[in-house]
Design an enzyme around this catalytic site. Structure first.
Site, PDB file in Angstrom:
ATOM      1  N   SER A   1       0.678  -1.081  -0.298  1.00 21.29           N
ATOM      2  CA  SER A   1       0.086  -0.563  -0.141  1.00 21.29           C
ATOM      3  C   SER A   1       0.870   1.236   0.068  1.00 21.29           C
ATOM      4  CB  SER A   1      -1.344  -0.038   1.389  1.00 21.29           C
ATOM      5  OG  SER A   1      -1.028   1.671   1.677  1.00 21.29           O
TER       6      SER A   1
ATOM      7  N   TYR B   1      -1.581  -1.401  10.170  1.00 22.36           N
ATOM      8  CA  TYR B   1      -1.797  -1.870   8.914  1.00 22.36           C
ATOM      9  C   TYR B   1      -0.960  -0.898   8.283  1.00 22.36           C
ATOM     10  CZ  TYR B   1      -4.204  -1.266   4.076  1.00 22.36           C
ATOM     11  OH  TYR B   1      -4.202  -1.869   2.797  1.00 22.36           O
TER      12      TYR B   1
HETATM   13  N1  LIG Z   1      -8.965  -0.067  -1.351  1.00 18.79           N
HETATM   14  C1  LIG Z   1      -7.356   0.788  -1.678  1.00 18.79           C
HETATM   15  O1  LIG Z   1      -7.503   1.594  -1.823  1.00 18.79           O
HETATM   16  C2  LIG Z   1      -6.468  -0.113  -1.565  1.00 18.79           C
HETATM   17  C3  LIG Z   1      -5.277   0.950  -1.407  1.00 18.79           C
HETATM   18  C4  LIG Z   1      -4.135   0.286  -1.350  1.00 18.79           C
HETATM   19  C5  LIG Z   1      -3.524  -1.334  -1.144  1.00 18.79           C
HETATM   20  N2  LIG Z   1      -4.561  -1.864  -1.238  1.00 18.79           N
HETATM   21  C6  LIG Z   1      -4.305  -3.344  -0.947  1.00 18.79           C
HETATM   22  O2  LIG Z   1      -4.908  -4.591  -2.039  1.00 18.79           O
HETATM   23  C7  LIG Z   1      -4.898  -5.934  -2.003  1.00 18.79           C
HETATM   24  C8  LIG Z   1      -6.692  -5.820  -1.791  1.00 18.79           C
HETATM   25  O3  LIG Z   1      -7.864  -4.927  -1.104  1.00 18.79           O
HETATM   26  P1  LIG Z   1      -8.945  -4.221  -1.460  1.00 18.79           P
HETATM   27  O4  LIG Z   1      -9.265  -2.990  -2.018  1.00 18.79           O
HETATM   28  O5  LIG Z   1      -9.995  -5.669  -3.309  1.00 18.79           O
HETATM   29  O6  LIG Z   1      -9.875  -5.108  -0.520  1.00 18.79           O
HETATM   30  P2  LIG Z   1     -11.479  -5.839  -0.036  1.00 18.79           P
HETATM   31  O7  LIG Z   1     -11.465  -5.746   1.867  1.00 18.79           O
HETATM   32  O8  LIG Z   1     -12.454  -5.440  -1.017  1.00 18.79           O
HETATM   33  O9  LIG Z   1     -10.745  -7.767  -0.217  1.00 18.79           O
HETATM   34  C9  LIG Z   1     -10.123  -8.174   0.719  1.00 18.79           C
HETATM   35  C10 LIG Z   1     -10.020  -9.593   0.813  1.00 18.79           C
HETATM   36  O10 LIG Z   1      -9.428  -9.883   1.795  1.00 18.79           O
HETATM   37  C11 LIG Z   1     -10.404 -11.066   2.274  1.00 18.79           C
HETATM   38  N3  LIG Z   1      -9.543 -11.662   3.345  1.00 18.79           N
HETATM   39  C12 LIG Z   1      -9.854 -10.599   4.715  1.00 18.79           C
HETATM   40  N4  LIG Z   1      -8.932 -11.253   5.051  1.00 18.79           N
HETATM   41  C13 LIG Z   1      -8.459 -12.778   5.108  1.00 18.79           C
HETATM   42  C14 LIG Z   1      -8.208 -14.169   5.332  1.00 18.79           C
HETATM   43  N5  LIG Z   1      -8.162 -14.086   6.701  1.00 18.79           N
HETATM   44  N6  LIG Z   1      -8.047 -15.126   4.746  1.00 18.79           N
HETATM   45  C15 LIG Z   1      -8.171 -14.636   3.247  1.00 18.79           C
HETATM   46  N7  LIG Z   1      -9.201 -14.179   2.540  1.00 18.79           N
HETATM   47  C16 LIG Z   1      -8.852 -12.869   3.318  1.00 18.79           C
HETATM   48  C17 LIG Z   1     -11.639 -10.375   2.560  1.00 18.79           C
HETATM   49  O11 LIG Z   1     -12.684 -11.277   3.183  1.00 18.79           O
HETATM   50  C18 LIG Z   1     -11.685  -9.676   1.140  1.00 18.79           C
HETATM   51  O12 LIG Z   1     -12.552 -10.245  -0.150  1.00 18.79           O
HETATM   52  C19 LIG Z   1      -5.276  -5.685  -0.076  1.00 18.79           C
HETATM   53  O13 LIG Z   1      -4.107  -6.161   0.263  1.00 18.79           O
HETATM   54  C20 LIG Z   1      -5.319  -4.140   0.137  1.00 18.79           C
HETATM   55  O14 LIG Z   1      -4.602  -3.972   1.260  1.00 18.79           O
HETATM   56  C21 LIG Z   1      -6.053  -1.914  -1.228  1.00 18.79           C
END
Ligand SMILES: NC(=O)c1ccc[n+]([C@@H]2O[C@H](COP(=O)([O-])OP(=O)(O)OC[C@H]3O[C@@H](n4cnc5c(N)ncnc54)[C@H](O)[C@@H]3O)[C@@H](O)[C@H]2O)c1
Length: 271
Positions: free
Chosen positions: A146, A160
């Protein structure tokens, strides 16, 4: 080598974690469109079933809680056995527990984010590397960090951020360790991506302020725009790229991310 972004992906066995999430789902759909066979992994079976249901046959949906480290090998081996090969791990699963202030972070908050985001990443990566080595054909690992790995987050987001910083460090270490086996390890660092993780519980006014921090279009990145470099890193075109972090942010400067500073680019601010 074919000069095609999907070069080498046709028929490839790919495991995507966090597949029911906003970004994970777009990645699953991208790989399926490129001809790969995709194993979608997330917490709930009905959710991953729904993700693969529109993709046609030949894909797989597995429910797993990745904080259960002992279950990792079984998940990956099931994909290998089903597809006949397993060559790419894309690990997006993570949790963000929004807390306002550092005083609001409990030990439980810390443990949950570090366990799911960081600890599970290492053990899942290692389990994947073992299967790649067993097959003897190299492999690709793409982890998710991130912008906060660089900024450190702010206030209650530092737990985080620490987990995401750890992901960059361990990915670099694994890239160096696994290079002799032709296994690459890279990370994607999204900015503001329009998913539940970003928007859940955040006031509309704050979301609009974040959009103004993004130079390209003053809008959030779409999940598909994040999926594109993931496919590239898994393709033959990226055969000599390892230990790198790709920012997918619309040009958002890492040092202004989440800090509350005004955005660098507005229509009326050109310099
Ligand atoms: N959305 C953003 O703006 C953003 C920004 C920076 C980084 N990220 C990173 O991108 C990645 C995807 O994020 P996103 O926005 O799609 O989030 P999201 O919350 O939509 O999806 C995350 C998924 O991970 C699953 N998950 C959580 N804990 C779990 C576990 N113990 N076992 C299996 N699955 C599990 C959840 O059920 C969820 O479906 C993440 O690593 C997040 O940190 C996202």
């Amino acid at each position: 080598m074919s000069w095609n972004i999907a070069s080498g992906l046709d028929g490839k066995g790919v495991v995507v974690t966090g597949a029911a999430g906003g970004i994970g789902r777009a990645i699953v759909e991208g790989f399926a469109a490129a001809g790969a066979r995709v194993c979608a992994v997330d917490l709930r079976q009905d959710a991953v079933d729904e993700v693969v249901s529109g993709l046609g046959s030949g894909h797989l949906a597995i429910a797993a809680d990745l904080s259960d480290l002992g279950g990792h090998e079984a998940v990956l081996r099931r994909a290998l056995d089903t597809f006949g090969s397993f060559g790419v791990l894309v690990h997006t699963a993570a949790v963000l527990l929004r807390r306002y202030d550092i005083d609001d972070i409990t030990e439980e908050d810390w443990d949950r984010q570090l366990d799911v985001n960081l600890k599970a990443t290492f053990f899942l990566n290692r389990a994947a590397a073992r299967l790649f080595r067993e097959q003897g054909r190299g492999g690709r690992i793409i982890n998710f960090t991130s912008q906060s790995w660089w900024t450190g987050g702010f206030g209650g987001a530092v737990a985080y951020a620490a987990s995401k910083g750890g992901i960059v460090s361990l990915s670099r270490g694994l890239a160096r360790t696994l290079a002799p086996y032709d296994i690459t390890v890279n990370t994607i660092a999204p900015g503001f991506v329009d998913t539940q993780m970003l928007v859940a519980g955040v006031p509309k006014q704050q979301l609009e302020e974040w959009k103004r921090m993004v130079p390209l279009g003053q809008r959030f990145t779409t999940p598909q725009e994040v999926a594109a470099p993931v496919l590239f890193l898994a393709s033959d075109l990226a055969s000599h790229i390892t230990s790198t972090t790709i920012n997918v942010t619309g040009g958002q400067l890492v040092y202004s991310a989440l800090s509350g500073e005004p955005g660098p680019a507005r229509a009326d601010r050109r310099y």
